[in-house]
Design an enzyme around this catalytic site. Structure first.
Site: not given
Ligand code: G3I
Length: 452
Positions: A155, A197, A233, A260, A262
């Protein structure tokens, strides 16, 4: 007897209607991974280490998918939480899960403006550049030989900026930060395909054209890049020029992957089918990854954009994907070493030696002083393969140090490479690839291929 014959013929008719042929030719895959493998491709899912104890989740994963992407566990904040101190526990859990089930691993993502550890967020200039390149080197080295493809940079292009770069602390270290990252990744793991990516790049638009121009420039200057990931997405449907966009990148000499996927919205099932068909129609589209397993696993909370419902049941979108994978013709991925690093194709053909239709193998080498990466293409003969073994003579004094998408017995002399679970099934005339890295000079002899 008559009843048996009648029911057999019903099965045969049904199978032919589903685009399959009985009697030792192509068979319909009954899972996403098997059906994709029939077309020489993978079908993967983004997964979370924290969910591997959920038996419904892991049951679907192990049954349906032959590739995984860690959803968060290989990102910078997860793998280097404090500078120079690396933490691989959760990522390793995913790697073990994948390896024990013969799945490929897409590494995601070495450098990204998001999910940076706080220590890196506060850095700039050459200190940040050095830290970033060190991160790429350390993580790609740690996983050397285990990763099918790395999202080296994620990105880095802006939305609505005419195809320009996104502003970020990494971008401010100099416009060459992306190529520096790709060069470091190649040096650390020469066997991994190296991908750029991004999202909102699924049709032909200013942003995807900016990336297209970067890839063309990298190819012309020998910057090592092997693939481009299209996150996809999507809402309701893919852009009408989705396939054309994949194809224009493929025509630059890189693999393309849907990384990715969906899709939200009412026409979800038909949109999933269309995306699948687009990948199958582009010979360098090597696979598809959905961003989660069940709707409840999705980052798009409440949008239900995935293939399985919250209880793990298959949705109409699942059936649309499986049907698309099982129907239509065959375009075999042609991916391979794609960078203009010294590549010496060795047009050697072995076999057929066993099995009804035999198989053949060709090797191409990326060599440097003291080592090489070999990519071996295994092509089925006139009948499908359910397994294969390729024997390669390793020059004396050298040894195989790692292999991917195959298991090797021995490391020197004549080394036998056997298929892993996801690439043993190869349709008649179709091909699959594996690779290995070695010390010394690369093999020059003729590999033999034994079909089973
Ligand atoms: O693990 C912690 C947990 O301990 C805590 O309690 C909770 C509270 O917010 O956060 C948890 O971490 C989160 C993590 O996902 C796991 O669930 C983060 O806050 C959250 O920001 C994170 O989001 C991820 C996101 O990327 C971050 O930007 C998503 O799961 C993930 O699906 C998403 O994936 C991205 C790709 O990497 C790049 N392309 C876009 C895609 C979708 O946004």
């Amino acid at each position: 007897m008559r009843r048996t014959l009648m029911s057999l013929s019903v099965v045969a008719v049904a199978a032919v209607a589903a685009g399959t042929v009985l009697g030792g030719v192509a068979q319909a895959g009954t899972t996403l991974g098997a059906a994709a493998a029939e077309k020489g491709r993978y079908y993967g899912a983004a997964i979370a280490a924290g969910k591997l104890g959920d038996s419904v989740y892991t049951g679907i994963l192990n049954r349906e998918f032959n590739s995984v992407t860690p959803e968060n566990e290989m990102k910078w904040d997860a793998t280097e939480p404090s500078q120079g101190r690396f933490s691989y526990g959760n990522a390793d859990r995913i790697v073990s899960q994948a390896q024990s089930h013969g799945m490929r691993i897409r590494g995601h993502a070495l450098l990204w403006h998001q999910q940076q550890p706080s220590w890196a967020q506060g850095m700039s200039g050459s200190a940040l550049r050095n830290a970033a390149i060190n991160h790429v080197t350390q993580v790609a080295t740690y996983y050397r030989g285990k990763i099918y493809a790395w999202d080296v940079v994620n990105e880095a292009f802006a939305d609505g900026n005419g195809g320009g770069r996104r502003d970020s602390n990494l971008q401010r270290t100099g416009n060459d930060w992306i190529e520096a990252a790709f060069r470091a990744a190649r040096a650390a793991d020469p066997g991994a395909k190296l991908c750029y990516n991004d999202y909102n790049t699924d049709g032909i638009n200013a942003k995807s054209t900016g990336i297209y121009n970067m890839v063309r420039d990298f190819k012309s200057r020998g910057v090592p890049i092997d693939c481009v990931g299209f996150q996809s997405h999507l809402t309701n449907s893919a852009p009408s020029d989705y396939q054309a966009n994949l194809q224009r990148f493929a025509d630059l000499g890189v693999d393309v992957q849907i990384t990715e996927l969906d899709i939200s919205g009412g026409s979800q099932a038909s949109a999933y089918g269309a995306v699948t068909r687009a990948c199958l129609a582009v010979s360098r589209c090597t696979g598809i990854t959905v961003w989660g397993i069940r709707d409840s696993d999705s980052w798009r909370t409440g949008q239900n954009p995935l293939l399985f419902d919250n209880s793990g049941n298959k949705k109409a979108a699942y059936t649309a994907v499986l049907d698309a994978l099982n129907s239509g013709g065959m375009t075999v991925p042609t991916g391979g070493p794609t960078t203009p690093v010294p590549t010496t194709p060795v047009p050697t053909t072995g076999g057929p030696t066993q099995g009804p239709g035999g198989c053949s193998a060709t090797v191409s080498l990326n060599s440097w002083s003291g080592g090489y990466v070999a990519t071996v293409r295994v092509t089925a003969g006139s009948a499908p393969l359910t397994g294969w073994t390729v024997n390669v003579a390793i020059p004396s004094g050298g040894a195989v140090t790692s292999a991917w998408s195959a298991t090797n017995s021995g490391t020197s002399g004549t080394v036998a490479f056997r298929n892993v679970s996801y690439n043993g099934t190869v349709a008649a005339g179709a091909a699959t690839e594996f690779g290995f890295q070695g010390t010394g000079s690369g093999p020059t002899g003729t590999p033999t291929c034994a079909a089973s």
